[in-house]
Design an enzyme around this catalytic site. Structure first.
Site, PDB file in Angstrom:
ATOM      1  N   HIS A 174       0.862  -1.177   0.000  1.00 43.15           N
ATOM      2  CA  HIS A 174       0.000   0.000   0.000  1.00 43.15           C
ATOM      3  C   HIS A 174       0.898   1.227   0.000  1.00 43.15           C
ATOM      4  CE1 HIS A 174      -2.832   2.992   1.661  1.00 43.15           C
ATOM      5  NE2 HIS A 174      -3.810   2.174   1.321  1.00 43.15           N
ATOM      6  N   LYS A 189     -10.452  -0.911  10.345  1.00 45.76           N
ATOM      7  CA  LYS A 189     -10.552  -2.097   9.493  1.00 45.76           C
ATOM      8  C   LYS A 189     -10.903  -3.354  10.295  1.00 45.76           C
ATOM      9  CE  LYS A 189      -7.240  -0.288   6.111  1.00 45.76           C
ATOM     10  NZ  LYS A 189      -8.173   0.035   5.016  1.00 45.76           N
ATOM     11  N   ASP A 242       3.363  -3.901   7.993  1.00 45.41           N
ATOM     12  CA  ASP A 242       2.077  -3.222   7.802  1.00 45.41           C
ATOM     13  C   ASP A 242       0.988  -4.269   8.022  1.00 45.41           C
ATOM     14  OD1 ASP A 242      -0.287  -2.152   6.871  1.00 45.41           O
ATOM     15  OD2 ASP A 242       0.477  -1.588   4.893  1.00 45.41           O
ATOM     16  N   CYS A 262      -4.710   2.408  -3.817  1.00 42.88           N
ATOM     17  CA  CYS A 262      -3.472   2.935  -3.204  1.00 42.88           C
ATOM     18  C   CYS A 262      -2.326   1.946  -3.368  1.00 42.88           C
ATOM     19  CB  CYS A 262      -3.696   3.261  -1.723  1.00 42.88           C
ATOM     20  SG  CYS A 262      -4.830   4.617  -1.444  1.00 42.88           S
ATOM     21  N   GLN A 309      -4.207  -4.906   7.026  1.00 41.12           N
ATOM     22  CA  GLN A 309      -5.100  -5.941   6.523  1.00 41.12           C
ATOM     23  C   GLN A 309      -4.908  -7.268   7.252  1.00 41.12           C
ATOM     24  OE1 GLN A 309      -7.466  -5.269   4.414  1.00 41.12           O
ATOM     25  NE2 GLN A 309      -6.803  -3.247   3.750  1.00 41.12           N
TER      26      GLN A 309
END
Length: 409
Positions: free
Chosen positions: A121, A224, A198, A364, A201
């Site tokens: 991302h 999220k 990251d 993104c 997700q």
């Protein structure tokens, strides 16, 4: 999992959009919020609204207890060693930028390497571009396999003794790929590099144990994973955070302020300048309670079943292109696709007319779009409140979309 019962806990999902029952398939962008989270935030504003840490009155004490209690829930959720390693941020983007601005700019130099993937991302790409520009370090990319997965052989070949930082997404927001973070971290550490993850997700779907992963930094967002917007978390190993300088200055993060010099509070508060995101933190704590009650293993199993069902049903549509692994067990709840010559924005528009919410665009992740050789894609992403009936509606909508544009052209 009883998705019908779970869905009833999400007020927003019980409505019609454009004359049709809403099918929400955009959870990778933001998940919906259960009544437990909404109530936790509302109750704070109704009963406990006060600033934290500063007051000795009852409301201030209750607000502080709830705010710091949520930090302890987060610590347990990712199995950090102490709350000193849990820094509140505005989200994953802020967490990664904090690491880049404070750790990256101070510790990297010309000749050093930063290694990331094509699937990142922009939030885990642009900060490292900036660090490379600021320090003279070189930005490198792991190659991807044909299905968008990473090969550990390629990881070993790309990381060198000059590599000082490796930054990888836990789960791709486009391909749904679940990356082998623990193995990549091991290779990074063998070469003297730090590992940045990251988990935007990953946290909503996967059990995270930062001690087992042995990552050095990890960031994720509340919105999220059934929590509110505007709240996120940076995990960092204590010894690294202790040697990092704050990048925001003001109230809350100081110990002593003189006319010409100041000193900072201890961890984690030295990174939390200004009035913090109190309601957001309390809402995130409630979201963690909710997710853990259902069980992350159950959530991931449910998503694998929905992914398998989606891949099977979509494969019957002539002219559809599906990106990412063909095996459902290799991906989280994301299926990204394109429909013949129909632009993804047109696909999303027609689906919206049927009450079906999907995402369209580059997500993104423009370097990944270039790697896929497309300008944009459509994406269906599902979560614990979705069912096979939602997928049936999606497939029916795609068939209608295809027929509509066939008639037009």
């Amino acid at each position: 999992m009883n998705t019908k019962e779970i869905k009833q806990l999400f007020p927003i999902l019980n409505q019609e959009v454009n004359g049709h029952p809403l099918v929400y398939l955009d959870s990778a962008a933001t998940s919906q919020k259960p009544i437990q989270v909404i109530d936790a935030i509302t109750n704070y504003y109704r009963q406990d609204n006060s600033n934290v840490h500063r007051g000795v009155h009852t409301l201030g004490t209750r607000a502080t207890d709830a705010y710091e209690g949520a930090r302890e829930k987060i610590r347990k959720f990712i199995n950090a060693k102490s709350i000193e390693e849990i820094v509140y941020t505005r989200g994953t983007t802020t967490a990664l930028n904090l690491v880049a601005s404070s750790y990256g700019n101070a510790n990297l130099k010309e000749g050093d390497e930063i290694v990331i993937t094509y699937m990142e991302h922009h939030s885990n790409l642009i900060p490292w571009q900036q660090v490379a520009k600021n320090t003279g370090a070189t930005l490198k990319y792991f190659p991807l396999q044909e299905d968008g997965t990473l090969s550990l052989d390629d990881v070993r070949a790309t990381i060198t003794p000059n590599t000082k930082l490796v930054a990888v997404t836990m789960v791709s927001n486009v391909l749904g790929v679940m990356n082998p973070i623990k193995e990549i971290a091991k290779i990074a550490h063998e070469n003297g590099a730090v590992m940045v993850v990251d988990a935007a997700q990953g946290a909503p779907h996967l059990k995270i144990d930062v001690q087992d992963l042995d990552c050095d930094f990890l960031g994720f967002s509340g919105h999220k994973m059934c929590g509110p917007t505007g709240i996120g978390v940076l995990y960092g190993k204590k010894q690294l955070l202790e040697n990092m300088e704050p990048i925001e200055f003001g109230g809350e993060m100081i110990d002593f302020v003189g006319l010409y010099e100041s000193s900072w509070k201890e961890l984690p508060w030295k990174f939390e300048g200004g009035t913090p995101i109190i309601a957001g933190a309390i809402g995130l704590g409630a979201a963690i309670d909710f997710i853990q009650e259902i069980g992350l293993d159950n959530i991931l199993e449910h998503e694998h079943k929905l992914a398998a069902y989606t891949l099977e049903k979509m494969s019957t549509i002539e002219g559809i292109s599906i990106y990412g692994p063909k095996e459902a067990e290799k991906r989280a709840g994301v299926v990204t696709f394109n429909l013949s010559d129909v632009h993804p924005h047109d696909v999303a528009t027609v689906l919206d007319a049927e009450g079906i919410a999907v995402r369209a665009g580059h997500h993104c992740a423009q370097p990944l779009m270039k790697w896929l050789d497309v300008s944009a894609t459509a994406r269906a992403s599902f979560y614990l409140y979705n069912s096979e009936e939602d997928i049936d509606r999606l497939v029916e909508g795609l068939v209608k979309t295809k027929e509509y544009f066939s008639d037009v052209f």
